[in-house]
Design a protein around this motif. Structure first.
Motif, short mmCIF file in Angstrom:
data_model
loop_
_atom_site.label_atom_id
_atom_site.label_comp_id
_atom_site.label_asym_id
_atom_site.label_seq_id
_atom_site.Cartn_x
_atom_site.Cartn_y
_atom_site.Cartn_z
N ARG A 269 0.84 -1.20 0.00
CA ARG A 269 0.00 0.00 0.00
C ARG A 269 0.87 1.25 0.00
O ARG A 269 2.07 1.19 0.32
CB ARG A 269 -0.92 0.02 1.23
N LEU A 270 0.23 2.35 -0.34
CA LEU A 270 0.97 3.61 -0.38
C LEU A 270 1.57 3.93 0.98
O LEU A 270 2.68 4.48 1.08
CB LEU A 270 0.04 4.73 -0.85
N SER A 271 0.85 3.58 2.05
CA SER A 271 1.35 3.87 3.40
C SER A 271 2.58 3.04 3.75
O SER A 271 3.28 3.34 4.72
CB SER A 271 0.24 3.58 4.42
N ASP A 272 2.88 2.01 2.95
CA ASP A 272 4.06 1.18 3.19
C ASP A 272 5.33 1.80 2.62
O ASP A 272 6.42 1.25 2.82
CB ASP A 272 3.87 -0.21 2.59
N SER A 273 5.21 2.88 1.90
CA SER A 273 6.40 3.52 1.33
C SER A 273 7.33 3.98 2.44
O SER A 273 6.89 4.42 3.51
CB SER A 273 5.99 4.72 0.47
N PHE B 135 1.90 4.89 -7.85
CA PHE B 135 0.46 4.89 -8.11
C PHE B 135 0.15 5.91 -9.20
O PHE B 135 0.86 6.91 -9.36
CB PHE B 135 -0.33 5.20 -6.82
N PRO B 136 -0.89 5.65 -9.98
CA PRO B 136 -1.22 6.55 -11.09
C PRO B 136 -1.76 7.88 -10.56
O PRO B 136 -2.14 8.00 -9.39
CB PRO B 136 -2.28 5.77 -11.86
N ALA C 225 -1.80 17.47 -9.00
CA ALA C 225 -2.26 16.08 -8.95
C ALA C 225 -1.33 15.29 -8.04
O ALA C 225 -0.16 15.62 -7.88
CB ALA C 225 -2.29 15.47 -10.35
N GLU C 226 -1.88 14.24 -7.46
CA GLU C 226 -1.08 13.29 -6.72
C GLU C 226 -0.65 12.17 -7.66
O GLU C 226 -1.37 11.84 -8.60
CB GLU C 226 -1.87 12.71 -5.55
N GLY C 227 0.49 11.58 -7.36
CA GLY C 227 0.97 10.47 -8.19
C GLY C 227 2.45 10.24 -7.96
O GLY C 227 3.18 11.16 -7.60
N PHE C 228 2.87 8.98 -8.15
CA PHE C 228 4.30 8.68 -8.08
C PHE C 228 4.61 7.63 -9.14
O PHE C 228 3.95 6.59 -9.21
CB PHE C 228 4.68 8.12 -6.70
N PRO C 229 5.56 7.93 -10.04
CA PRO C 229 6.40 9.13 -10.09
C PRO C 229 5.57 10.40 -10.30
O PRO C 229 4.42 10.33 -10.74
CB PRO C 229 7.33 8.87 -11.27
N ALA C 230 6.20 11.52 -10.00
CA ALA C 230 5.50 12.79 -10.15
C ALA C 230 4.98 12.92 -11.57
O ALA C 230 5.71 12.73 -12.53
CB ALA C 230 6.45 13.94 -9.83
#
Length: 618
Positions: A299-303, A328-329, A355-360
């Motif tokens: 999950r994103l929180s696991d980063s 994440f998109p 916008a949110e996302g990774f990579p930016a």
């Protein structure tokens, strides 16, 4: 008679002297073979060698044990050879450590009290072997009772191997697996018994972690043993501080939120077995105590960065970190302003997108002209978030979206913002739209009907639209002779119109500049268009021109041919021309006639040409 008596006396004296001197000189006895160090097993038979050369028959063989004479007894102590021949060797039967072990000496008595030929051999050792006890291994002063010994890696350890009761003292050899290692051996007689030995061998060795699981062997070597050797072995338990390595699955660092499973494995090597602790960077508490972290799905929180550490009684390992970047998109795409904005013509305005996302994510802007139009890309900003309009026009009016996109595992992921409605108001402006019919007509053919169209946009709508040329003004919907101006036609684009002026037909007098003037309450548009009139050529005129050109070309060809023929006649060979001759032609004119006079002037000298300046006669 007297001389004879003297001779007899001399002979008697010589006989006496011979009796006294000859034994001392010719029969001196000595050891040909002396007893040596000898070992014998218990109950065995052994011969102590003692051979005397030139032994006198009057001398006796004597053996001493530990300084005491030995009585010859059948079945125990017997002569091994013929004493008269000088063999004083002693055979010892049923060897016993109590009675026979010790120092032995072979002696030969004097042949007479007057003779100095007595012999005494050096003391020789007879050892009655006694098997030693099984070896025992000690660590320090503590005997190792188990089959395993724990030692610390990199630190010198002392192991001792002890064997008791052996005679003679046994030999102790240490082995690490099958490799012999050096040691120090100390032999001591047992308390109360000088014939039994206690042997202690000390091994001082620095073990390494690579030696863990190897076998240390203490071997006792002695001839009295049935197999000549006994041993004790212990398994090495090498203790060392832990070291760690990290494995992760999958190998790729690209993992997607809610899709992939991530496993981090902290593999530790240490003895005693270490405890493994995980910490997450930025957190003060322990994250988990185990060798494996599993995120299923991640999950994103696991980063974040996860730090692995192993610890046992001997110390702690270095820290190893693993970074998890959960991709994440794009999502939560918004624009600033968010819903609607009204812009002024000619003004400057800045739009922002987040916008949110990774990579930016990267950003693109999409514009939709109206609800019926198709979406077209307006601006592609790459990694930027901002679009700047330096000069607002009506082309910027419409429905806008911000498109955010990134790439995850080679795939493009994108998301767009809600619609941003952009309105534009101000004075009329020309519209250079994509429709070909909205472009101005600049050229017309003589005597044909023609139209000129100009597209423009205006919000608020135009209050007055007219065409002007010279001193003439023609309002929309008006007519002046052959020229008329149509009513405004709304364009498909919001707030845009098309004004058309028609020529029915076009004359050469129409070639001039015409001005479209559009007005509203915010300002005025005045735009000039130059009309060029062309006169079309008839087909008969085209054919006539073509025929004339052909006739002219034919005439030129004939002239060229005749000129070449005339030149070849003028230079015909006369038979009298020499390479050194020069042809000179002069024309003489008088009042009534002209005469052509031709001279050939030979060159008869070495100085070049000679000339005749006189005039020829008729």
């Amino acid at each position: 008679m007297k001389s004879l008596k003297i001779r007899k006396n001399l002979l008697r004296i010589c006989h006496i002297i011979g009796i006294l001197l000859v034994p001392r000189i010719s029969a001196k006895q000595f050891f040909k073979q002396e007893p040596q160090y000898t070992e014998v097993n218990p109950g065995g038979t052994v011969v102590l060698d003692c051979v005397v050369a030139e032994k006198n028959r009057n001398s006796e063989c004597i053996w001493q044990h530990d300084g005491l004479p030995v009585l010859i007894q059948n079945g125990k102590y017997e002569w091994s050879g013929t004493r008269e021949a000088g063999d004083c060797s002693l055979r010892i039967l049923r060897a016993n450590i109590v009675y026979d072990d010790g120092d032995w000496e072979c002696q030969v008595t004097r042949s007479s009290y007057e003779a100095g030929d007595g012999l005494s051999s050096p003391t020789s050792k007879l050892v009655v072997r006694q098997p030693p006890s099984d070896p025992k291994i000690f660590k320090g002063e503590e005997m190792i009772s188990l089959q395993k010994v724990s030692v610390e890696s990199g630190k010198q350890e002392t192991l001792k191997c002890e064997s008791r009761g052996g005679n003679p003292a046994p030999l102790i050899i240490w082995y690490l697996d099958n490799l012999e290692v050096s040691s120090n051996q100390r032999n001591e007689t047992e308390l109360g018994s000088s014939k039994r030995w206690t042997v202690i061998s000390t091994l001082e060795y620095t073990f390494r972690r690579e030696d863990n699981g190897k076998v240390v062997r203490c071997t006792v070597h002695h001839e009295a043993l049935t197999r000549k050797v006994r041993e004790q072995s212990v398994l090495l338990d090498i203790q060392y501080p832990p070291s760690i390595r990290l494995e992760r699955s999958p190998d790729s660092i690209e993992v997607e939120d809610g899709v992939d499973t991530v496993v981090l494995m902290c593999i530790a090597d240490g003895n005693p077995k270490p405890d493994i602790v995980w910490r997450k960077l930025g957190q003060s508490s322990i994250f988990r105590i185990e060798d494996k972290l599993k995120f299923d799905p991640v999950r994103l929180s696991d980063s974040g960065s996860y730090i692995c550490l192993a610890r046992n009684d001997l110390g702690a390992s270095d820290e190893i970190s693993a970074n998890i970047e959960v991709r994440f998109p794009p999502r939560n795409v918004i624009t600033k302003p968010a819903d609607f904005v009204d812009l002024e013509v000619g003004a400057r305005h800045v739009f922002n997108c987040e916008a949110e996302g990774f990579p930016a994510p990267d950003y693109e802007w999409m514009q939709k002209v109206d609800e019926r139009g198709s979406e077209t890309m307006a601006v592609k900003l790459g990694a930027g978030r901002e679009i700047v309009i330096e000069n607002v026009t009506y082309e910027h009016e419409g429905l806008w979206r911000c498109l955010a996109h990134n790439t995850i595992k080679g795939d493009r992921r994108q998301e767009q913002s809600p619609v941003l409605r952009v309105g534009v108001s101000g004075k009329p402006l020309l519209y250079s739209g994509l429709e070909p019919e909205l472009r101005s007509l600049h050229q017309a053919r003589l005597k044909e009907n023609a139209e000129m169209k100009i597209g423009f946009c205006s919000d608020p709508p135009p209050s007055r639209v007219r065409w002007e040329w010279g001193s003439v003004q023609l309002e929309q919907g008006g007519t002046r002779g052959r020229i008329s101006v149509a009513d405004l036609k709304p364009s498909e684009r919001k707030d845009c119109y098309t004004s058309t002026i028609t020529f029915n037909p076009v004359t050469s007098e129409d070639a001039r500049t015409y001005y479209l003037v559009a007005e509203n309450e915010r300002g005025e548009l005045r735009n000039g268009v130059k009309l060029t009139v062309t006169d079309p050529i008839s087909m008969g005129a085209v054919i006539g021109i073509a025929v004339s050109c052909l006739v002219l070309i034919s005439f030129l060809l004939v002239c060229i041919v005749c000129s070449r023929k005339h030149r070849s006649c003028c230079f015909k060979d006369t038979g009298t021309f020499q390479p050194q001759d020069i042809r000179i032609e002069r024309r003489i004119e008088d009042d009534e006639r002209s005469v052509d006079h031709l001279e050939i002037i030979p060159s008869n000298n070495n100085q070049g040409f000679s000339t005749n300046n006189g005039l020829g006669t008729d």
